[in-house]
Design an enzyme around this catalytic site. Structure first.
Site, PDB file in Angstrom:
ATOM      1  N   ASP A 210     100.901  10.634  39.828  1.00 17.76           N
ATOM      2  CA  ASP A 210      99.781  11.491  39.418  1.00 17.76           C
ATOM      3  C   ASP A 210      99.106  12.138  40.626  1.00 17.76           C
ATOM      4  O   ASP A 210      97.917  12.429  40.611  1.00 17.76           O
ATOM      5  CB  ASP A 210      98.762  10.706  38.585  1.00 17.76           C
ATOM      6  N   ASP A 288      96.467  -2.970  46.130  1.00 15.95           N
ATOM      7  CA  ASP A 288      95.707  -2.108  47.054  1.00 15.95           C
ATOM      8  C   ASP A 288      94.518  -2.854  47.667  1.00 15.95           C
ATOM      9  O   ASP A 288      94.278  -2.773  48.869  1.00 15.95           O
ATOM     10  CB  ASP A 288      95.297  -0.764  46.419  1.00 15.95           C
TER      11      ASP A 288
HETATM   12  C1  UD1 Z   1      94.901   2.286  40.766  1.00 21.03           C
HETATM   13  C2  UD1 Z   1      94.967   3.135  42.035  1.00 21.03           C
HETATM   14  C3  UD1 Z   1      96.390   3.188  42.536  1.00 21.03           C
HETATM   15  C4  UD1 Z   1      96.932   1.791  42.794  1.00 21.03           C
HETATM   16  C5  UD1 Z   1      96.733   0.924  41.578  1.00 21.03           C
HETATM   17  C6  UD1 Z   1      97.128  -0.516  41.923  1.00 21.03           C
HETATM   18  C7  UD1 Z   1      93.393   4.970  42.242  1.00 21.03           C
HETATM   19  C8  UD1 Z   1      93.044   6.350  41.883  1.00 21.03           C
HETATM   20  N1  UD1 Z   1      94.529   4.481  41.735  1.00 21.03           N
HETATM   21  O1  UD1 Z   1      95.786   2.795  39.795  1.00 21.03           O
HETATM   22  O2  UD1 Z   1      96.458   3.933  43.732  1.00 21.03           O
HETATM   23  O3  UD1 Z   1      98.300   1.837  43.100  1.00 21.03           O
HETATM   24  O4  UD1 Z   1      95.368   0.970  41.121  1.00 21.03           O
HETATM   25  O5  UD1 Z   1      96.169  -1.435  41.928  1.00 21.03           O
HETATM   26  O6  UD1 Z   1      92.669   4.317  42.990  1.00 21.03           O
HETATM   27  N2  UD1 Z   1     102.690   2.213  37.175  1.00 21.03           N
HETATM   28  C9  UD1 Z   1     103.814   1.411  37.129  1.00 21.03           C
HETATM   29  N3  UD1 Z   1     103.914   0.482  36.136  1.00 21.03           N
HETATM   30  C10 UD1 Z   1     102.960   0.332  35.175  1.00 21.03           C
HETATM   31  C11 UD1 Z   1     101.814   1.144  35.231  1.00 21.03           C
HETATM   32  C12 UD1 Z   1     101.706   2.070  36.249  1.00 21.03           C
HETATM   33  O7  UD1 Z   1     104.678   1.521  37.982  1.00 21.03           O
HETATM   34  O8  UD1 Z   1     103.136  -0.519  34.280  1.00 21.03           O
HETATM   35  C13 UD1 Z   1     102.579   3.183  38.280  1.00 21.03           C
HETATM   36  C14 UD1 Z   1     102.165   4.587  37.881  1.00 21.03           C
HETATM   37  O9  UD1 Z   1     103.276   5.368  37.585  1.00 21.03           O
HETATM   38  C15 UD1 Z   1     101.446   5.071  39.153  1.00 21.03           C
HETATM   39  C16 UD1 Z   1     100.853   3.789  39.736  1.00 21.03           C
HETATM   40  O10 UD1 Z   1     101.575   2.712  39.154  1.00 21.03           O
HETATM   41  O11 UD1 Z   1     102.344   5.608  40.064  1.00 21.03           O
HETATM   42  C17 UD1 Z   1      99.366   3.651  39.447  1.00 21.03           C
HETATM   43  O12 UD1 Z   1      99.154   3.684  38.070  1.00 21.03           O
HETATM   44  P1  UD1 Z   1      97.975   4.522  37.371  1.00 21.03           P
HETATM   45  O13 UD1 Z   1      98.150   4.397  35.903  1.00 21.03           O
HETATM   46  O14 UD1 Z   1      97.890   5.873  37.944  1.00 21.03           O
HETATM   47  O15 UD1 Z   1      96.741   3.615  37.735  1.00 21.03           O
HETATM   48  P2  UD1 Z   1      95.459   3.860  38.632  1.00 21.03           P
HETATM   49  O16 UD1 Z   1      94.315   3.417  37.851  1.00 21.03           O
HETATM   50  O17 UD1 Z   1      95.442   5.210  39.217  1.00 21.03           O
HETATM   51 MN    MN Z   2      96.589   6.882  39.220  1.00 19.54          MN
END
Ligand code: UD1
Ligand code: MN
Length: 443
Positions: A210, A288
């Site tokens: 994203d 993170d």
């Molecule tokens: C938040 C953080 C992100 C961090 C994550 C881990 C922000 C804006 N975002 O995620 O940088 O990596 O916490 O604690 O601070 N994903 C998977 N498997 C899943 C769900 C999601 O691989 O089951 C991937 C998504 O494709 C994406 C990433 O993990 O690349 C983060 O997921 P997202 O849904 O964007 O969560 P954030 O709330 O942004």
């Molecule tokens: Mn995100």
């Protein structure tokens, strides 16, 4: 040591005050009680006294700075001539990263909007050879997989790998709401092992599905890569400024970079040897925040830009939309193209940076956040002091900065100092005590 210093300054100030008053009474013009002295004279004298006190405060700041440096020197030991502490090679100068392959790892799950991310990664990519794109997909979402396949089918420099373990993670009832964070941590571990262990790359640039990127995104990572090679006090380079809103950055300085103790994430570069250290203890969730704990990164720093090189468009994500609406959407994405590979970035090396940084910050006149916001602080740069979490929160809020801590570290902080550009002034929110390390009880 903090108490001792405070006492030292208080005693200093009080003595100065007494001396000033004595001088004042013994002055040629006679005592202040003399009825012939006009009110204006008294005012002038009071003003003079104020001025003296101000000067003394500035002097105290300088003194504090000297004390800080002496303590550091004592702690780290004097640097032997010719010895460069934190470097593996003596000078970085301009980037010599020809022949280096820096793969971009895209972390995807179930959002078909990964297309937007990949479109931009391709649009700005200067070389397929230097920057192969590896998409790692979790979640087994077929529609998303089809989108990714449309890219990999068209371009052999783009590949896809699927996270094989889609099993439910057994969690205590209270942790079920954090399931997403457990899955993300599991996926990152798999994807990074794929890049480093399976494919054998030396380094990687991690991008979440994203994120938009700036036109100079690749140039930024290629230009900073030598820092990551040569300065062992740096463990990551990030494209993100946590305080990167337009009213908090210097939009005229897209080339400006900083060191930070706070892992920013959101588009970041990591080397294989760091992964080898992190992988065995990789956390089950919240990776993170785990990377923001100095215990896990050996208290090393990251590089971050003044103006972000990524932008998060992920309103619908694991952490839901609130953070997006309140914060993420306001972070400015850099639009200029800075040729980082042609710039001298050696100012970011620890041995050059630290000394100048502390010296500069503590030479600045002290102001309050209110004065800064009212445009009333003197000079082009100011120092706003904090002494505890409460005064930090208050000043940060007033300045419009993020005011949260992770493991006691404020966002973007370096050695306790958070800097921004606000109301046309560079402002350093800095400890008013001798900073030696973060206090993890601060929250
Ligand atoms: C938040 C953080 C992100 C961090 C994550 C881990 C922000 C804006 N975002 O995620 O940088 O990596 O916490 O604690 O601070 N994903 C998977 N498997 C899943 C769900 C999601 O691989 O089951 C991937 C998504 O494709 C994406 C990433 O993990 O690349 C983060 O997921 P997202 O849904 O964007 O969560 P954030 O709330 O942004
Ligand atoms: Mn995100």
């Amino acid at each position: 040591m903090r108490l001792y210093l405070k006492k030292f300054f208080v005693v200093g100030l009080v003595s100065l005050f007494i001396i000033s008053v004595m001088l004042f009474y013994n002055g040629n013009e006679g005592p202040i009680v003399n009825k012939s002295v006009k009110v204006e004279d008294i005012e002038t004298r009071i003003n003079k006294l104020e001025e003296m006190m101000d000067n003394q405060l500035t002097e105290s700041g300088k003194l504090l700075q000297m004390v800080v440096e002496r303590i550091r020197e004592k702690k780290e030991g004097p640097q032997a001539e010719g010895e460069v502490n934190y470097l593996r090679a003596p000078d970085v100068g301009k980037a010599e990263s020809k022949g280096t392959v820096l793969p971009v790892l895209v972390i995807a799950c179930d959002r078909v909007t990964v297309k937007r991310c990949l479109d931009n990664l391709i649009k700005f990519r200067p070389s397929k050879e230097t920057f192969p794109i590896i998409v790692s997909q979790d979640c087994g979402h077929n529609a998303t997989y089809q989108v990714i396949r449309s890219f990999t089918d068209a371009d052999p420099s783009i590949t896809v790998v699927r996270q094989p373990d889609l099993s439910e993670i057994p969690l205590e009832r209270t942790n079920i709401k954090y399931k997403g964070y457990y899955k993300i941590a599991r996926h990152f571990k798999f994807a990074l092992n794929h890049v480093f262990k399976t494919l054998g790359h030396e380094a990687v640039i991690i991008v979440e599905d994203d994120l938009d990127i700036s036109p100079d995104f690749y140039e930024y990572f290629q230009g900073t890569y030598p820092l990551l090679l040569k300065d062992s006090s740096i463990w990551c380079v990030s494209a993100w400024n946590d305080n990167g809103k337009k009213q908090l950055v210097d939009l005229s300085r897209p080339e400006l970079l900083h060191r930070t103790d706070f892992f920013p994430g959101l588009g970041w570069m990591l080397r294989a040897d760091s992964w080898a250290e992190l992988e065995p203890k990789w956390p089950k969730a919240f990776f993170d925040d785990w990377l923001r704990d100095p215990v896990n990164t050996r208290a090393r720093a990251c590089i971050r830009p003044e103006i972000s090189r990524t932008y998060s468009f992920g309103k619908a994500g694991v952490s839901k939309g609130l953070f997006f609406d309140n914060h993420l959407r306001y972070i400015v994405l850099n639009s200029d193209f800075v040729e980082f590979t042609k710039r001298d970035l050696s100012y970011l090396l620890k041995e050059n940076y630290d000394h100048n940084f502390t010296k500069y910050v503590y030479s600045l006149p002290e102001s309050t956040a209110e004065e800064v916001m009212a445009g009333a602080a003197p000079g082009p740069a100011a120092r706003v002091a904090y002494s505890n979490p409460k005064t930090f929160h208050k000043a940060a809020k007033r300045l419009g900065l993020m005011d949260d801590f992770r493991s006691g570290i404020p966002r973007t902080a370096y050695q306790g100092v958070v800097q921004c550009k606000v109301k046309d002034r560079r402002v350093y929110l800095a400890p008013d005590f001798v900073w030696t390390q973060y206090d993890r009880t601060w929250e």
